[in-house]
Write a protein that holds these residues in place. Structure first.
Motif, PDB file in Angstrom:
ATOM      1  N   GLY A  46      36.554   2.651  -5.457  1.00 31.67           N
ATOM      2  CA  GLY A  46      35.853   2.378  -4.258  1.00 31.67           C
ATOM      3  C   GLY A  46      34.442   1.669  -4.726  1.00 31.67           C
ATOM      4  O   GLY A  46      33.649   1.796  -5.762  1.00 31.67           O
ATOM      5  N   THR A  47      34.165   0.905  -3.885  1.00 34.72           N
ATOM      6  CA  THR A  47      32.771  -0.259  -4.205  1.00 34.72           C
ATOM      7  C   THR A  47      31.759  -0.161  -2.967  1.00 34.72           C
ATOM      8  O   THR A  47      30.979  -0.955  -2.986  1.00 34.72           O
ATOM      9  N   THR A  48      32.044   0.658  -2.071  1.00 32.38           N
ATOM     10  CA  THR A  48      31.261   0.696  -0.697  1.00 32.38           C
ATOM     11  C   THR A  48      30.781   2.156  -0.467  1.00 32.38           C
ATOM     12  O   THR A  48      31.286   3.214  -1.035  1.00 32.38           O
ATOM     13  N   ARG A  49      30.028   2.241   0.499  1.00 37.16           N
ATOM     14  CA  ARG A  49      29.522   3.259   0.891  1.00 37.16           C
ATOM     15  C   ARG A  49      30.346   4.334   1.576  1.00 37.16           C
ATOM     16  O   ARG A  49      30.143   5.614   1.570  1.00 37.16           O
TER      17      ARG A  49
ATOM     18  N   ASP B 123      34.202   4.698  -7.088  1.00 39.82           N
ATOM     19  CA  ASP B 123      34.096   5.239  -8.201  1.00 39.82           C
ATOM     20  C   ASP B 123      33.263   4.909  -9.347  1.00 39.82           C
ATOM     21  O   ASP B 123      31.966   4.417  -8.629  1.00 39.82           O
ATOM     22  N   CYS B 124      33.108   5.494 -10.620  1.00 33.91           N
ATOM     23  CA  CYS B 124      31.975   5.483 -11.267  1.00 33.91           C
ATOM     24  C   CYS B 124      31.517   3.910 -11.505  1.00 33.91           C
ATOM     25  O   CYS B 124      30.137   3.706 -11.305  1.00 33.91           O
ATOM     26  N   SER B 125      32.319   3.057 -11.881  1.00 34.67           N
ATOM     27  CA  SER B 125      31.953   1.745 -12.167  1.00 34.67           C
ATOM     28  C   SER B 125      31.428   1.104 -10.771  1.00 34.67           C
ATOM     29  O   SER B 125      30.655   0.142 -10.926  1.00 34.67           O
ATOM     30  N   GLY B 126      32.232   1.484  -9.704  1.00 34.79           N
ATOM     31  CA  GLY B 126      31.984   0.792  -8.565  1.00 34.79           C
ATOM     32  C   GLY B 126      30.469   0.932  -8.107  1.00 34.79           C
ATOM     33  O   GLY B 126      29.860   0.238  -7.351  1.00 34.79           O
ATOM     34  N   PHE B 127      30.133   2.245  -8.176  1.00 36.97           N
ATOM     35  CA  PHE B 127      28.744   2.597  -8.059  1.00 36.97           C
ATOM     36  C   PHE B 127      27.691   1.901  -8.585  1.00 36.97           C
ATOM     37  O   PHE B 127      26.926   1.401  -7.994  1.00 36.97           O
ATOM     38  N   THR B 128      27.973   1.937  -9.990  1.00 39.00           N
ATOM     39  CA  THR B 128      26.650   1.246 -10.626  1.00 39.00           C
ATOM     40  C   THR B 128      26.743  -0.329 -10.439  1.00 39.00           C
ATOM     41  O   THR B 128      25.603  -0.752 -10.118  1.00 39.00           O
TER      42      THR B 128
ATOM     43  N   SER C 223      34.621  -2.172 -13.974  1.00 36.66           N
ATOM     44  CA  SER C 223      35.445  -1.360 -14.900  1.00 36.66           C
ATOM     45  C   SER C 223      34.287  -0.708 -15.790  1.00 36.66           C
ATOM     46  O   SER C 223      33.597  -1.602 -16.530  1.00 36.66           O
ATOM     47  N   SER C 224      34.281   0.486 -16.183  1.00 33.63           N
ATOM     48  CA  SER C 224      33.380   1.306 -16.968  1.00 33.63           C
ATOM     49  C   SER C 224      33.508   0.678 -18.420  1.00 33.63           C
ATOM     50  O   SER C 224      32.656   0.410 -19.012  1.00 33.63           O
TER      51      SER C 224
ATOM     52  N   ILE D  53      22.423   9.528 -12.832  1.00 33.01           N
ATOM     53  CA  ILE D  53      23.216   9.586 -11.403  1.00 33.01           C
ATOM     54  C   ILE D  53      24.581   8.849 -11.607  1.00 33.01           C
ATOM     55  O   ILE D  53      24.663   7.859 -12.305  1.00 33.01           O
ATOM     56  N   HIS D  54      25.631   9.151 -11.108  1.00 33.05           N
ATOM     57  CA  HIS D  54      26.965   8.763 -11.388  1.00 33.05           C
ATOM     58  C   HIS D  54      28.165   9.363 -10.139  1.00 33.05           C
ATOM     59  O   HIS D  54      27.566  10.289  -9.277  1.00 33.05           O
ATOM     60  N   SER D  55      29.060   8.415  -9.948  1.00 38.90           N
ATOM     61  CA  SER D  55      29.986   8.974  -8.894  1.00 38.90           C
ATOM     62  C   SER D  55      31.116   9.658  -9.734  1.00 38.90           C
ATOM     63  O   SER D  55      31.837   9.009 -10.506  1.00 38.90           O
ATOM     64  N   ALA D  56      31.458  11.046  -9.521  1.00 38.01           N
ATOM     65  CA  ALA D  56      32.187  11.817 -10.313  1.00 38.01           C
ATOM     66  C   ALA D  56      33.310  12.179  -9.443  1.00 38.01           C
ATOM     67  O   ALA D  56      33.179  12.507  -8.265  1.00 38.01           O
TER      68      ALA D  56
END
Length: 186
Positions: free
Chosen positions: A74-77, A81-86, A100-101, A151-154
């Motif tokens: 995921g890369t949207t609201r 996913d974690c790297s998509g969020f950052t 990609s992390s 802050i991260h997407s877990a």
């Protein structure tokens, strides 16, 4: 300029920024704001102080997405996913990060844990603490003493805060990458 000086002073105090050399002072000179008392060889630290308002904007933007669900790839609201969020957060401010992390672990430059600052990326091993491959990334939001909040997407909670001193993250910690220098070049 006064607003920028106050924000800088407030952020420096609240993030517990301390320097062994000398404490920077912000002075107003005509229409410019300067940071003094920092040796010339620490130009990166000077530029960090100049970037504090922009770093604060990136962190503030990330906070607006708390509780958005985790979504693999995921890369949207609708889900990150974690790297998509950052990547999403930095892209909003003109900085392109890879999705990609592991690849984000090669962006910017490495800094010691003791030198961590808000806005830095924090990287972890994936599901197995025994492995060595980077599999998770977050963004540091606060450093107080030796406590690092990020802050991260877990996968088990979506966008949320956690602390590096928690056993789970301590065992998986890999490195910290400074990407805020990319903000200054935008």
């Amino acid at each position: 300029m006064t607003k920028k000086m106050l924000l800088t002073a407030l952020l420096a105090g609240s993030f517990g920024i301390s320097m062994a050399q000398s404490v920077p002072t912000v002075t107003e000179n005509a229409s410019t704001v300067a940071v003094s008392s920092i040796p010339a060889e620490t130009n990166e630290q000077t530029s960090f102080y100049e970037r504090i308002p922009l770093v604060n904007d990136v962190i503030g933007f990330a906070k607006q997405h708390l509780s958005i669900r985790y979504r693999s790839g995921g890369t949207t609201r609708s889900g990150f996913d974690c790297s998509g969020f950052t990547r999403f957060c930095y892209k909003h401010f003109g900085v392109s990060l890879p999705h990609s992390s592991a690849a984000q672990g090669n962006v910017g430059h490495s800094v010691d844990k003791e030198e961590a600052q808000p806005g830095d990326l924090i990287l972890f091993k994936g599901h197995s603490s025994a492995g060595s491959r980077i599999g998770h990334v977050g963004m540091i939001t606060e450093v107080v003493g030796n406590r690092i909040k990020f802050i991260h997407s877990a996968w088990n909670g979506g966008v949320r805060y956690d602390y590096l001193h928690a056993d789970y993250y301590q065992r998986r910690f890999v490195s910290i990458r400074r990407v805020t220098t990319l903000l200054a070049s935008r």
